[in-house]
Design an enzyme around this catalytic site. Structure first.
Site, mmCIF file in Angstrom:
data_model
loop_
_atom_site.group_PDB
_atom_site.id
_atom_site.type_symbol
_atom_site.label_atom_id
_atom_site.label_comp_id
_atom_site.label_asym_id
_atom_site.label_seq_id
_atom_site.Cartn_x
_atom_site.Cartn_y
_atom_site.Cartn_z
ATOM 1 N N HIS A 8 3.015 -2.944 -0.927
ATOM 2 C CA HIS A 8 1.906 -2.484 -0.086
ATOM 3 C C HIS A 8 2.356 -2.331 1.359
ATOM 4 C CE1 HIS A 8 -0.511 -3.482 -3.562
ATOM 5 N NE2 HIS A 8 -1.635 -3.153 -2.951
ATOM 6 N N HIS A 25 1.492 -12.266 -2.093
ATOM 7 C CA HIS A 25 2.813 -12.312 -1.467
ATOM 8 C C HIS A 25 2.937 -13.527 -0.562
ATOM 9 C CE1 HIS A 25 4.407 -8.445 -2.774
ATOM 10 N NE2 HIS A 25 3.248 -7.885 -2.466
ATOM 11 N N ARG A 53 -2.478 -9.242 2.131
ATOM 12 C CA ARG A 53 -1.604 -9.535 0.995
ATOM 13 C C ARG A 53 -1.326 -11.036 0.875
ATOM 14 N NH1 ARG A 53 -2.147 -6.544 -2.662
ATOM 15 N NH2 ARG A 53 -0.042 -6.836 -3.521
#
Length: 383
Positions: free
Chosen positions: A158, A211, A205
């Site tokens: 992303h 992540h 994220r």
């Protein structure tokens, strides 16, 4: 929204991943970690991961009231948004920028795939359970519908694709503003917006447990470099053969690399099994988040870009108002086109249909919708 914290001690499996210096291989290290031990020393990475988990816990506690906003940010920064949203918007205002966005999105996502295969990055939502380091003090964190991605975690796709694609949009907008205003101060506004977007994507994220912070930073910096480099040479007037060779080259190159790693004893499906094991809701596991889905999307988009320029080399020369209509029609068409459910079994059929879907995306934006608008507006002028 159904949110579960699956990391209570009752569901954790005890695993000892410490390495005894006097032995070549500790009894508790799994085969998967043995295959990755040559990449980064285990102790150092565990320290980074543990700090990332506690940072995520603190982040969720502070910004949980804005949960819907962060879910929206992570949804809009999905790599497919670059193909289905950023690309048609950019092409509406500038043909060269639109082609650059699609080109940068495809190449950056393909490179992200290779990086993930090599770096073996963990994702926090499965690493917390697999590590066995939080038995006595489990973190108070939650999963979300966008948490359970099946590919490795490093670098963040992303962040990497968003930073690459938005660099193209930002630099184009900055050049446009400077050409009309000659104001250096005003030119910095797009770059400030760019920085805000990257920070927001990174926070989202980490917030959803997809992540670790260092993976977001790595993806962002890598994406900026890719965006700067690829935006300088855009294949705007290349022949169809160029795009066919590039598309097939990316496909065969990735498959060859995959086969080579498999031959060396590296199991590249390790992340899929862990995602299915530790995701708190099986419905959140989607086939379109697998590495081969990304590969099919990238190769299909590049081939479709070549076909669209082959059918209509110079594009359709439309005034501003018809171009706005074209953008609206393209957005509607892509929205409904993307909602078509593809059969997930067998997986090879899904990947082939996925490839065809993204081959058609450039046709819709560059050829079909502009051609329809040109036909309607030209007929109205004649009448």
């Amino acid at each position: 929204m159904n949110k579960v914290c699956p990391f209570s001690p009752s569901v954790l499996e005890t695993r000892n991943y410490s390495v005894d210096p006097s032995s070549s291989c500790s009894r508790g290290i799994s085969r998967r970690r043995e295959a990755r031990e040559w990449v980064v020393p285990l102790g150092k990475m565990e320290t980074v991961y543990v700090q990332g988990v506690w940072l995520t816990e603190a982040l969720q506690k502070r910004v949980m009231d804005y949960e819907r906003f962060w879910l929206f940010v992570t949804h809009m920064s999905d790599p497919k948004a670059a193909f289905l949203l950023c690309f048609p918007m950019a092409h509406c205002f500038s043909r060269r920028t639109g082609i650059a966005v699609l080109w940068v999105a495809a190449v950056s996502e393909w490179l992200n795939l290779l990086f993930k295969w090599v770096l073996f990055g963990e994702r926090p939502f499965w690493w917390i359970g697999e590590s066995g380091l939080f038995m006595k003090n489990p973190p108070q964190i939650q999963q979300f519908p966008y948490t359970c991605e099946t590919g490795p975690g490093d670098p963040s796709g992303h962040s990497m694709v968003t930073s690459a694609v938005w660099w193209v949009l930002t630099s184009t907008l900055a050049s446009f503003l400077y050409s009309y205003t000659r104001s250096t101060l005003l030119t910095f506004v797009p770059y400030l917006l760019y920085l805000t977007v990257l920070v927001g994507v990174g926070i989202s994220r980490v917030f959803i447990l997809a992540h670790f912070p260092h993976q977001v930073i790595t993806g962002t910096l890598t994406g900026i470099v890719i965006g700067v480099v690829l935006n300088r040479r855009v294949p705007q007037w290349r022949p169809l053969s160029f795009f066919v060779y590039v598309s097939m080259g990316l496909l065969l190159g990735a498959l060859l690399f995959y086969t080579l790693l498999q031959h060396c004893g590296v199991n590249l499906s390790w992340s899929i099994a862990l995602a299915k094991k530790w995701c708190s809701n099986p419905k959140w596991i989607r086939l379109d988040t697998t590495p081969f889905s990304s590969l099919a999307r990238d190769c299909g988009a590049i081939l479709g870009l070549g076909l669209s320029q082959y059918w209509k080399p110079g594009g359709w020369n439309l005034p501003r108002a018809p171009r706005a209509l074209c953008l609206a029609l393209s957005a509607m068409a892509l929205y409904h086109f993307n909602r078509i459910l593809l059969p997930t079994s067998p997986p090879l059929l899904f990947y082939c249909l996925f490839f065809i879907r993204y081959t058609l995306v450039p046709q819709i934006v560059i050829v079909f919708m502009p051609g329809l608008v040109h036909l309607l507006t030209d007929k109205k002028k004649k009448d």
